[in-house]
Design an enzyme around this catalytic site. Sequence first.
Site, short mmCIF file in Angstrom:
data_model
loop_
_atom_site.label_atom_id
_atom_site.label_comp_id
_atom_site.label_asym_id
_atom_site.label_seq_id
_atom_site.Cartn_x
_atom_site.Cartn_y
_atom_site.Cartn_z
N ASN A 70 0.80 -1.22 0.00
CA ASN A 70 0.00 0.00 0.00
C ASN A 70 0.83 1.28 0.00
O ASN A 70 0.29 2.36 -0.12
CB ASN A 70 -0.93 -0.02 1.23
CG ASN A 70 -1.93 1.09 1.22
OD1 ASN A 70 -2.56 1.38 0.21
ND2 ASN A 70 -2.08 1.75 2.35
N ALA A 71 2.14 1.16 0.15
CA ALA A 71 2.98 2.37 0.21
C ALA A 71 3.08 3.03 -1.15
O ALA A 71 3.09 2.36 -2.18
CB ALA A 71 4.37 2.01 0.72
N GLY A 72 3.14 4.33 -1.16
CA GLY A 72 3.30 5.05 -2.41
C GLY A 72 3.45 6.54 -2.17
O GLY A 72 2.98 7.06 -1.16
N SER A 121 -3.86 3.30 -8.59
CA SER A 121 -4.56 4.58 -8.62
C SER A 121 -5.55 4.57 -9.78
O SER A 121 -5.31 3.91 -10.80
CB SER A 121 -3.56 5.72 -8.83
OG SER A 121 -4.22 6.93 -9.16
N TYR A 148 4.38 9.69 -11.16
CA TYR A 148 3.36 8.94 -10.43
C TYR A 148 2.53 8.08 -11.39
O TYR A 148 2.32 6.89 -11.16
CB TYR A 148 2.46 9.92 -9.67
CG TYR A 148 1.35 9.26 -8.90
CD1 TYR A 148 1.61 8.64 -7.69
CD2 TYR A 148 0.04 9.27 -9.38
CE1 TYR A 148 0.59 8.04 -6.96
CE2 TYR A 148 -0.98 8.68 -8.66
CZ TYR A 148 -0.71 8.06 -7.46
OH TYR A 148 -1.73 7.47 -6.74
N LYS A 178 2.34 3.88 -11.36
CA LYS A 178 1.11 3.14 -11.08
C LYS A 178 0.73 2.22 -12.25
O LYS A 178 0.21 1.12 -12.04
CB LYS A 178 -0.03 4.09 -10.72
CG LYS A 178 0.21 4.82 -9.39
CD LYS A 178 0.46 3.84 -8.25
CE LYS A 178 0.64 4.54 -6.92
NZ LYS A 178 0.73 3.61 -5.80
N THR A 221 -5.46 11.65 3.07
CA THR A 221 -4.52 11.21 4.10
C THR A 221 -3.76 12.44 4.56
O THR A 221 -3.84 13.49 3.91
CB THR A 221 -3.52 10.17 3.53
OG1 THR A 221 -2.71 10.81 2.54
CG2 THR A 221 -4.24 8.97 2.95
#
Length: 158
Positions: free
Chosen positions: A4-6, A59, A72, A76, A107
């Site tokens: 889940n890290a990004g 994403s 990014y 993804k 977040t």
Amino acid sequence: MFSNAGIMGQLAGMQIATTDSQDLAKVLEVNVRGAFHCAKHAARVMIGGKKGVIIFTTSNITTMFGNAPHAYTTSKHVVVGLMKNLTVELGGYGVWVNSISPNGVPTPMAEAVQELGSQQASLKGTMLHKNDVAETALYLASDESKFVSGLNLVVDGS
């Protein structure tokens, strides 16, 4: 295993001419290499056990274009490709592999995305919350989805 890290990287990368090579390297390091190594080490255990679930957060940028920095977006798309390849390789060992592609999740790193995500969504009057992504991950990790593999599940309200 839930990778889940990004990171998004610099917003200056919205145009290719201003995309910084060091930012690209950092985003690829976290988003791609991190996902790759998570899967590699999880697969070692899951192959031996003849069972497992690997889930990646990608994403909704993987289903649209133009709304995120190039680094990014590239990262993804690569993770979705990795997920699809792993589906074929690991399926014979009883391991299913999927990805979740949410709209922007609010977040502490990205608080401003909730408003934008709500404007883009077809479903009006509701907002995406981190628990929505968590519930999707729980479904993909459960026996209820044991015949679902190779899916890039988009959770973006459209």
